[in-house]
Enzyme design. Structure first.
Site, PDB file in Angstrom:
ATOM      1  N   LYS A 128       0.826  -1.214   0.000  1.00 43.26           N
ATOM      2  CA  LYS A 128       0.000   0.000   0.000  1.00 43.26           C
ATOM      3  C   LYS A 128       0.857   1.258   0.000  1.00 43.26           C
ATOM      4  O   LYS A 128       0.634   2.176  -0.785  1.00 43.26           O
ATOM      5  CB  LYS A 128      -0.946  -0.012   1.201  1.00 43.26           C
ATOM      6  CG  LYS A 128      -1.826   1.214   1.310  1.00 43.26           C
ATOM      7  CD  LYS A 128      -1.276   2.174   2.334  1.00 43.26           C
ATOM      8  CE  LYS A 128      -1.928   3.529   2.231  1.00 43.26           C
ATOM      9  NZ  LYS A 128      -1.345   4.465   3.209  1.00 43.26           N
ATOM     10  N   ASP A 146      -6.307   0.837   0.827  1.00 42.31           N
ATOM     11  CA  ASP A 146      -6.288   1.070   2.258  1.00 42.31           C
ATOM     12  C   ASP A 146      -7.701   0.849   2.778  1.00 42.31           C
ATOM     13  O   ASP A 146      -8.550   0.328   2.077  1.00 42.31           O
ATOM     14  CB  ASP A 146      -5.854   2.504   2.530  1.00 42.31           C
ATOM     15  CG  ASP A 146      -6.685   3.463   1.717  1.00 42.31           C
ATOM     16  OD1 ASP A 146      -7.912   3.508   1.905  1.00 42.31           O
ATOM     17  OD2 ASP A 146      -6.122   4.159   0.855  1.00 42.31           O
TER      18      ASP A 146
END
Length: 219
Positions: A128, A146
DNA sequence: ATCCCGAGGG
DNA sequence: CCCTCTGGAT
């Protein structure tokens, strides 16, 4: 029998078109003046709001606008921990940032490597975080999944039900219109942060309510 | 699967 | 009080 909750390609295009019009200003909101500061900020933002990260880093960046890997090494892990104390998971993050700074100094002359493999080797940097860095610094059409992106993707019906973030990322990249590929991540973040919030989404005011499947939304 | 863990909002 | 926040490492 499990019902498939997914909107079609045409509806998907419409969703991004509307969201782009709704959030034309969507962009990274983490304070930073250089690549290193952005990397640190993104690492610190794990399970924390960007506001809390900015609040903690603002005094430091005010005093030291060009704050670098070398500066972090010089100030030491303990001092940095005090700076970020108000952010959740601070001890772990301070350790990771300090180790990360040392690696950047030793291997990359203090610069942030702009390649996924090298980024993900750094402590505290996973998929991420690497996706955010590559998106913001290189304008690459990455999709950082996320908590916001995961929630909205399922809720709207952009992807099939799964907790596998890599799968969500791949499905999203397939379905996002080319035109919005680079912006898509921040468009979803803004909508999730300011409108389609986790607990009480403001569906009555939502510009894509007519397209949203509202998976898991109970009012 | 579980641990890391502070502030802000409702 | 409880939930959430641009996750990552073990």
């Amino acid at each position: 029998m499990k019902e498939v909750k997914l909107i079609n390609k045409k509806q998907c295009d419409e969703v991004f078109k509307i969201l782009f019009q709704t959030w034309p200003q969507a962009q990274c909101e983490l304070l930073h003046n250089n690549h290193f500061q952005l990397l640190i900020a993104v690492v610190l933002s794990a399970q924390a709001t960007d506001k809390s990260v900015n609040k903690a880093l603002e005094p430091l960046l005010q005093q030291s606008p060009f704050f670098s890997a070398a500066d972090l090494i010089e100030m030491g892990e303990e001092s940095f921990l005090k700076v970020i104390k108000s952010i959740g998971l601070a001890p772990t993050k301070a350790r990771n940032c300090f180790k990360l700074a040392k690696i950047l100094q030793e291997k990359y002359l203090g610069d942030v490597p702009l390649e996924r493999e090298k980024l993900e080797e750094l402590p505290g940097v996973g998929r991420k975080t690497a996706n955010v860095i590559l998106n913001v610094l290189c304008n690459l059409p990455t999709m950082a999944v996320d908590t916001h992106v995961e929630r909205l993707s399922q809720r709207i019906g952009l992807v099939l039900q799964t907790k596998d973030r890599l799968k969500i990322e791949e499905e999203l990249l397939k379905r996002v219109p080319q035109k919005y590929a680079v912006k898509a991540h921040h468009i979803l973040i803004f909508h999730g942060r300011y409108h389609c919030v986790a607990r009480k989404p403001k569906c009555e005011l939502c510009p894509i309510e007519h397209l949203c499947l509202k998976v898991g939304v109970t009012h």
